[in-house]
Design a protein around this motif. Structure first.
Motif, short mmCIF file in Angstrom:
data_model
loop_
_atom_site.label_atom_id
_atom_site.label_comp_id
_atom_site.label_asym_id
_atom_site.label_seq_id
_atom_site.Cartn_x
_atom_site.Cartn_y
_atom_site.Cartn_z
N ASP A 61 0.80 -1.23 0.00
CA ASP A 61 0.00 0.00 0.00
C ASP A 61 0.83 1.28 0.00
OD1 ASP A 61 -2.28 -1.46 -0.05
OD2 ASP A 61 -2.72 -1.30 2.09
N VAL A 62 1.97 1.27 0.65
CA VAL A 62 2.79 2.47 0.76
C VAL A 62 4.23 2.06 1.05
CG1 VAL A 62 2.22 2.71 3.22
CG2 VAL A 62 3.11 4.68 1.96
N THR A 63 5.18 2.78 0.49
CA THR A 63 6.60 2.56 0.75
C THR A 63 7.08 3.57 1.79
OG1 THR A 63 7.01 1.75 -1.50
CG2 THR A 63 8.92 2.56 -0.26
N ILE A 64 7.72 3.08 2.84
CA ILE A 64 8.30 3.96 3.86
C ILE A 64 9.82 3.82 3.80
CG2 ILE A 64 8.47 4.50 6.31
CD1 ILE A 64 5.68 3.46 6.68
N LEU A 65 10.49 4.95 3.58
CA LEU A 65 11.95 4.99 3.52
C LEU A 65 12.49 5.55 4.83
CD1 LEU A 65 12.35 6.53 -0.06
CD2 LEU A 65 12.13 4.11 0.56
N ALA A 66 13.41 4.83 5.46
CA ALA A 66 13.96 5.27 6.75
C ALA A 66 15.37 4.73 6.90
CB ALA A 66 13.06 4.79 7.90
N TYR A 67 16.05 5.20 7.94
CA TYR A 67 17.39 4.69 8.25
C TYR A 67 17.67 4.92 9.73
CZ TYR A 67 18.40 9.65 7.20
OH TYR A 67 18.38 11.03 7.14
N GLY A 94 -1.83 -1.18 11.41
CA GLY A 94 -2.40 -2.20 10.55
C GLY A 94 -2.35 -1.85 9.08
N VAL A 95 -1.36 -1.04 8.68
CA VAL A 95 -1.21 -0.64 7.28
C VAL A 95 -0.27 -1.61 6.57
CG1 VAL A 95 -0.44 1.20 5.73
CG2 VAL A 95 -1.60 1.78 7.87
#
Length: 334
Positions: A217-223, A238-239
């Motif tokens: 549903d969605v891409t989350i970019l983090a580090y 719950g995504v």
């Protein structure tokens, strides 16, 4: 291993494999570093390979550049990332440019380790996240691990690299990852699969991101720390989110990012550093350039605020469940 132990193990392994690897910095020798990341190394390898320096960051990095040009592989520690600014000229004008200026005759194979980010109530001079400054500089690689396993493999790869590497260590998760309780201590790494760190040699190539949670549903970019924050929020909400740990900002694994965003149609970027000119702005531009026709909603950024680092309010400064949750709701509605 926790992250401190994994970092210590990486230096131990590399010093045993390569006599040209030396560790240097303020209190890294007898004391073993302010966070104990170099504990025991001087006793094992001697004072000529693990040695304390004066309190002069420009001197530490300047000497390291000369040692690298001579043929050594120095691993200098800057005690806190906030202290790195006096050495900016040595890093930007000397280390980053040495290979080009000498037409390849000399290199600067130095790995600058430094704890960065908040989470210990260190105030304005012990909590900054300056990665965006260095990702702007051609010739410097920037690495930020999020787990003990990655920390060891990436640090070994950084030490073996022939170019200067900034290795920022998120001290907030030195001893364990955070869950949904942001105002309390970190959980232990014990039992966490990413803490299963081999004793010996292994490396993780620089420039390869890790998909730590698959979703559609969605891409989350983090580090760094924000990988764990994002994971906790996504699970609570719950995504069906795909969470990508960038691991290295430069070089950046843009192929993995592009493939994910084209699959999900949505992109959120989470980092602890201030918003304006933060690395998230570069990520947003790259995603827009490469994935514009696949995006179903505007790109969202959840970051630190554009303010001097707040001592007593640092938990409000961090991207946390409330702000990330609000951004998730917004991006999923569009």
């Amino acid at each position: 291993m926790n992250m401190i132990q994994a970092i210590n193990s990486a230096m131990d392994v590399m010093m045993a494999r390569d006599a040209d690897v030396v560790v240097m910095g303020e209190d890294v020798g007898y004391f073993g570093g302010v966070f104990r990341a170099t504990a025991g190394l001087q006793k094992k390898f001697g004072k000529t390979r693990v040695f304390d320096t004066p309190i002069t960051e420009c001197g530490i990095i300047g000497v390291a550049v000369g040692m690298g040009a001579y043929g050594l592989r120095p691993v200098p520690e800057i005690q806190f990332a906030d202290y790195i600014y006096p050495a900016l000229d040595q890093l930007v004008s000397e280390a980053a440019r040495l290979r080009y200026r000498s037409a390849g005759e000399f290199t600067a194979p130095i790995t600058v380790r430094s704890p960065f980010g908040g989470g210990i109530f260190g105030g304005q001079t012990h909590s900054q996240s300056p990665e965006g400054i260095f990702t702007h500089v051609s010739g410097i690689k920037t690495v930020i691990p999020a787990t003990p396993y990655d920390a060891k493999g990436l640090l070994i790869a950084a030490i073996e690299d022939n170019d200067p590497v900034l290795f920022f260590e998120p001290k907030r998760i030195y001893n364990g990852p955070f869950d949904g309780q942001w105002d309390g201590p970190a959980k232990s790494w014990a039992g966490h699969k990413a803490a299963q760190v081999p004793e010996g040699y292994y490396r993780i190539p620089l420039g390869k991101a890790s998909i730590v949670r698959e979703g559609g549903d969605v891409t989350i970019l983090a580090y760094g720390t924000m990988v764990h924050v994002a994971l906790a929020v996504v699970e609570a909400a719950g995504v069906d989110a795909e969470v990508i740990d960038l691991r290295t900002l430069v070089p950046l694994d843009i192929e993995t990012i592009e493939a994910s965003v084209k699959k999900t149609g949505r992109c959120m970027i989470v980092h602890e550093a201030t918003r304006t000119a933060g690395f998230g702005a570069e990520l947003s531009a790259l995603v827009q350039e490469r994935c514009f026709h696949h995006l179903e909603a505007p790109i969202e950024r959840v970051t630190g605020f554009d303010t001097p680092y707040p001592h007593s309010l640092e938990w409000a400064y961090f991207p946390g469940p409330v702000r990330i949750g609000m951004a998730l709701k917004k991006i999923m509605k569009d």
